[in-house]
Design a protein around this motif. Structure first.
Motif, mmCIF file in Angstrom:
data_model
loop_
_atom_site.group_PDB
_atom_site.id
_atom_site.type_symbol
_atom_site.label_atom_id
_atom_site.label_comp_id
_atom_site.label_asym_id
_atom_site.label_seq_id
_atom_site.Cartn_x
_atom_site.Cartn_y
_atom_site.Cartn_z
ATOM 1 N N PRO A 522 0.834 -1.212 0.000
ATOM 2 C CA PRO A 522 0.000 0.000 0.000
ATOM 3 C C PRO A 522 0.863 1.255 0.000
ATOM 4 O O PRO A 522 1.788 1.386 0.803
ATOM 5 N N ALA A 523 0.558 2.173 -0.915
ATOM 6 C CA ALA A 523 1.359 3.385 -1.054
ATOM 7 C C ALA A 523 0.459 4.555 -1.394
ATOM 8 O O ALA A 523 -0.253 4.522 -2.411
ATOM 9 N N ALA A 524 0.464 5.563 -0.542
ATOM 10 C CA ALA A 524 -0.230 6.830 -0.826
ATOM 11 C C ALA A 524 0.804 7.766 -1.421
ATOM 12 O O ALA A 524 1.752 8.189 -0.747
ATOM 13 N N ILE A 525 0.638 8.087 -2.687
ATOM 14 C CA ILE A 525 1.667 8.813 -3.428
ATOM 15 C C ILE A 525 1.120 10.126 -3.966
ATOM 16 O O ILE A 525 -0.081 10.380 -3.909
ATOM 17 N N HIS A 526 2.016 10.954 -4.493
ATOM 18 C CA HIS A 526 1.657 12.273 -5.040
ATOM 19 C C HIS A 526 1.020 13.157 -3.969
ATOM 20 O O HIS A 526 0.192 14.018 -4.284
ATOM 21 N N VAL A 527 1.373 12.960 -2.688
ATOM 22 C CA VAL A 527 0.739 13.730 -1.620
ATOM 23 C C VAL A 527 0.827 15.220 -1.939
ATOM 24 O O VAL A 527 1.899 15.760 -2.214
ATOM 25 N N SER A 528 -0.342 15.872 -1.944
ATOM 26 C CA SER A 528 -0.427 17.291 -2.287
ATOM 27 C C SER A 528 -1.198 18.036 -1.205
ATOM 28 O O SER A 528 -2.173 17.523 -0.670
ATOM 29 N N PRO A 529 -0.798 19.262 -0.918
ATOM 30 C CA PRO A 529 0.385 19.932 -1.465
ATOM 31 C C PRO A 529 1.672 19.344 -0.890
ATOM 32 O O PRO A 529 1.677 18.792 0.200
ATOM 33 N N GLU A 530 2.744 19.469 -1.659
ATOM 34 C CA GLU A 530 4.035 18.993 -1.170
ATOM 35 C C GLU A 530 4.564 19.952 -0.104
ATOM 36 O O GLU A 530 4.052 21.062 0.076
ATOM 37 N N ILE A 531 5.591 19.524 0.595
ATOM 38 C CA ILE A 531 6.102 20.292 1.731
ATOM 39 C C ILE A 531 6.519 21.689 1.307
ATOM 40 O O ILE A 531 6.209 22.681 1.983
ATOM 41 N N LEU A 532 7.201 21.827 0.157
ATOM 42 C CA LEU A 532 7.669 23.146 -0.267
ATOM 43 C C LEU A 532 6.535 24.061 -0.695
ATOM 44 O O LEU A 532 6.755 25.256 -0.899
ATOM 45 N N ALA A 533 5.329 23.511 -0.821
ATOM 46 C CA ALA A 533 4.152 24.333 -1.091
ATOM 47 C C ALA A 533 3.293 24.466 0.168
ATOM 48 O O ALA A 533 2.120 24.816 0.089
ATOM 49 N N GLY A 534 3.907 24.185 1.331
ATOM 50 C CA GLY A 534 3.204 24.315 2.598
ATOM 51 C C GLY A 534 2.444 23.087 3.023
ATOM 52 O O GLY A 534 1.625 23.150 3.954
ATOM 53 N N GLY A 535 2.688 21.967 2.377
ATOM 54 C CA GLY A 535 1.964 20.735 2.694
ATOM 55 C C GLY A 535 2.294 20.180 4.063
ATOM 56 O O GLY A 535 3.405 20.370 4.579
ATOM 57 N N PRO A 536 1.331 19.450 4.672
ATOM 58 C CA PRO A 536 1.495 18.986 6.054
ATOM 59 C C PRO A 536 2.395 17.776 6.236
ATOM 60 O O PRO A 536 2.652 17.374 7.371
ATOM 61 N N LEU A 537 2.885 17.180 5.154
ATOM 62 C CA LEU A 537 3.764 16.022 5.309
ATOM 63 C C LEU A 537 5.012 16.384 6.121
ATOM 64 O O LEU A 537 5.597 15.531 6.785
#
Length: 641
Positions: A522-537
């Motif tokens: 199981p893989a959750a990919i393309h997490v958006s927004p990405e970190i450099l766009a302020g994403g919570p990852l």
């Protein structure tokens, strides 16, 4: 057959959402069209440069400004097995169009890189950017304004999307896409995966691994697993941009060459000087995009198309998002089992019925729109035919009613799964996509502590040191397009597969890509927004409990809200991903690229302000109707009858 209500609802929503940008796009398309041949607007000096090196007879035709000139845009190179066969195509195409009184010119080449070569290497950080580079290269090839139709030669991952994006920015020019076909079957994909996992455990030598890979990838043609390259070919068939049945005919065969000649003649037939003018900007519309998403789900295709289809649609003024993919996935069943979603390869898939069988099955079930333009005319049903040789020419015949192998390919009333196996997950970690068609149901929900990594190398060091023999969710950060170009992360697959096989509950969450090789983990990919766009990852810390639930569509860090909101974003030194191997040349891409759910694109949506080309006469396209079953191709131009 009535269209399924969910398919109709999603289509209408896309039409309404896209109305301003689509209308602007179509206005720009009409403004770019002229009466007569495109080169008719060129001054004498321009035109003389355009045909200076041409053979005398072809030069005379170009001077007369009557017959169409067909552009050839190719991704040929010697290094890519899929693209090496294109070396001989230009001469075949030129000969084919000369026979019906037209002219073809090699307009330009586009770059073509192979993700299989660059996996785990710095060059992979250019891979996604190469798509829009290819689109720009296509635009340069067409910018001479010499051409009335175009043939696009490409197959693999970013190359077909890039060619199509470029083609759509010249949407008034008719387009036919020309594939090269898959290599013959080598060792099974199951054997290939097994030796990779053994190597990851240290149980196989490098020599054994290389021998296995060389036996899998052994000749000219596309790789035979159902990754992004072969998903591209399925989608080109579904969108009516190929001739029927063209996708998976092997290179170097008489039928392959006959299909290439037929494609060249059809490009002439749909130019303004042919019997039916069919610009590519009218072929790719809201309904054809929905058809492409349906085909992606029905075949368990590459997750890369949750980026590429969005970018392709955007180029035509159409706005789609992951909600559209998710809703369609719930009603479009899985009709094909091709590796990594099964043991068969694309040659087996083709023998069982291939793309044309899928298209017919979706139409029969009301899960696709028939009333679309294609390179044949109006109606997708015309593409539900198999290609055969009749002497040196191609004829098309109806498919058998039944699949050639129901272990590989089925109809919609007897699917492998009632849904398409692509899910949207979202929560306090953002929005992401999951390919679950090859993930066993017991792994659809994973709840485990987070382990954060900032690179594939960091993960592999921990794995090789024996530090990962436990339940965990690997959170791989700083892999988005702004950070390092959003590379594919295949190096993690064998290690995570080994851990899962050993009974550990593992999953991957990342703003990077996994692509067509997304498999059983199981893989959750393309997490958006990405970190450099302020994403919570970037707020995740080691030990946080992560819950990934594909059944409910959730992706959350189970952290108290006050603790979560008090955290600061993680940081990383990304300078090593911004220089070397040419990466510094793509700095402008990293600064301007959109989020993954917007296609990771570097170009804007069409707007009315962009329509600056003056309108010309002759912008009506008229009604486009299909021909008969076998003689609906290769009509001569009006000037050469």
């Amino acid at each position: 057959m009535m269209v399924h209500p969910v398919v109709e609802k999603v289509t209408q929503r896309i039409i309404e959402r896209s109305r301003p940008s689509r209308q602007a796009y179509l206005a720009h398309l009409d403004a770019a069209r002229i009466k007569g041949v495109q080169r008719g607007v060129l001054a004498c000096t321009n035109l003389a440069h355009g045909f200076a090196a041409f053979p005398v007879n072809d030069k005379l035709k170009l001077r007369q400004q009557k017959v169409p000139s067909v552009a050839i845009v190719s991704s040929y190179n010697d290094m890519l097995s899929a693209h090496q066969p294109f070396e001989t195509y230009p001469q075949v195409i030129k000969d084919a169009v000369r026979q019906i009184g037209a002219v073809a010119q090699f307009a330009g080449g586009v770059p073509a890189m192979c993700d299989g070569v660059t996996q785990g290497q710095p060059g992979m950080e250019l891979s996604l950017f190469s798509r829009d580079t290819i689109a720009m290269s296509t635009a340069i090839a067409l910018s001479h304004n010499m051409f009335d139709a175009a043939l696009y030669l490409g197959i693999c991952d970013k190359i077909v999307p890039g060619l199509l994006i470029g083609a759509l920015h010249f949407g008034h020019i008719p387009a036919v896409f020309v594939p090269g076909g898959p290599m013959s079957t080598g060792i099974s994909n199951k054997e290939k995966a097994a030796v990779r996992q053994r190597y990851a455990k240290g149980e196989a030598t490098r020599e054994e691994l290389l021998e296995g890979e060389a036996r899998a990838y052994h000749g000219a043609g596309t790789c035979t697993f159902y990754g992004t390259a072969n998903s591209n070919q399925m989608l080109m068939e579904m969108m009516g941009l190929h001739l029927p049945g063209a996708a998976f005919v092997s290179p170097g065969t008489p039928l392959r060459e006959a299909l290439t000649r037929a494609a060249a003649r059809q490009a002439v037939a749909i130019s303004q000087q042919g019997e039916h003018y069919i610009p590519v900007g009218h072929v790719v519309d809201e309904k054809s995009i929905v058809n492409a998403i349906a085909a992606l789900h029905a075949t368990g295709g590459s997750t890369n198309h949750t980026l590429h289809l969005i970018a392709i649609a955007r180029a035509a003024g159409i706005v789609i998002d992951w909600n559209d993919f998710d809703e369609l996935s719930k009603v479009v069943p899985l009709l094909a089992r091709v590796y990594p979603n099964g043991d068969a390869d694309v040659n087996h898939f083709q023998a069982a019925g291939g793309p044309t069988f899928v298209i017919r099955s979706l139409l029969d079930a009301g899960l696709a729109h028939d009333d679309v333009n294609t390179v044949l005319g109006r109606g997708l049903r015309a593409h539900c035919k198999e290609a055969f040789l009749d002497g040196e020419n191609v004829v098309w015949r109806d498919l058998p009613e039944k699949s050639g192998d129901e272990n590989v390919l089925r109809t919609a009333d007897n699917p492998f799964s009632p849904d398409g196996g692509l899910a949207l997950v979202q929560g306090n970690l953002g929005r992401a996509v999951m390919k679950i068609s090859a993930v066993k149901k017991e792994h659809h929900i994973v709840e485990a502590p987070a382990l954060t990594f900032d690179s594939q190398e960091d993960f592999m060091h921990a794995y090789q040191a024996g530090q990962l023999n436990k339940d965990f969710v690997a959170v791989l950060r700083f892999q988005g397009p702004r950070a390092n170009g959003m590379p594919e992360l295949h190096a993690l697959t064998p290690a995570l597969s080994n851990l899962q096989d050993a009974g550990r509950h593992v999953a991957l969450v990342t703003d990077g890509r996994m692509s067509g090789a997304s498999g059983k983990v199981p893989a959750a990919i393309h997490v958006s927004p990405e970190i450099l766009a302020g994403g919570p990852l970037g707020l995740v810390r080691d030990g946080d409990i992560i819950r990934l639930d594909a059944t409910q569509g959730t992706l959350d860090a189970l952290v108290p809200a006050d603790v979560w909101h008090a955290r600061k974003q993680a940081t990383a030194d990304l300078s090593s991903s911004h220089i070397g191997m040419g990466r510094e040349l793509f700095d402008v891409f990293r600064k301007t690229i959109s989020e993954a759910e917007q296609g990771a694109a570097t170009f804007p949506l069409p707007s009315p302000r962009q329509t600056t080309v003056p309108l010309h006469e002759g912008t009506d396209t008229g009604e486009i109707m299909p021909g008969s079953d076998e003689d609906f191709l290769f009509r001569k131009t009006n000037d050469t009858k």
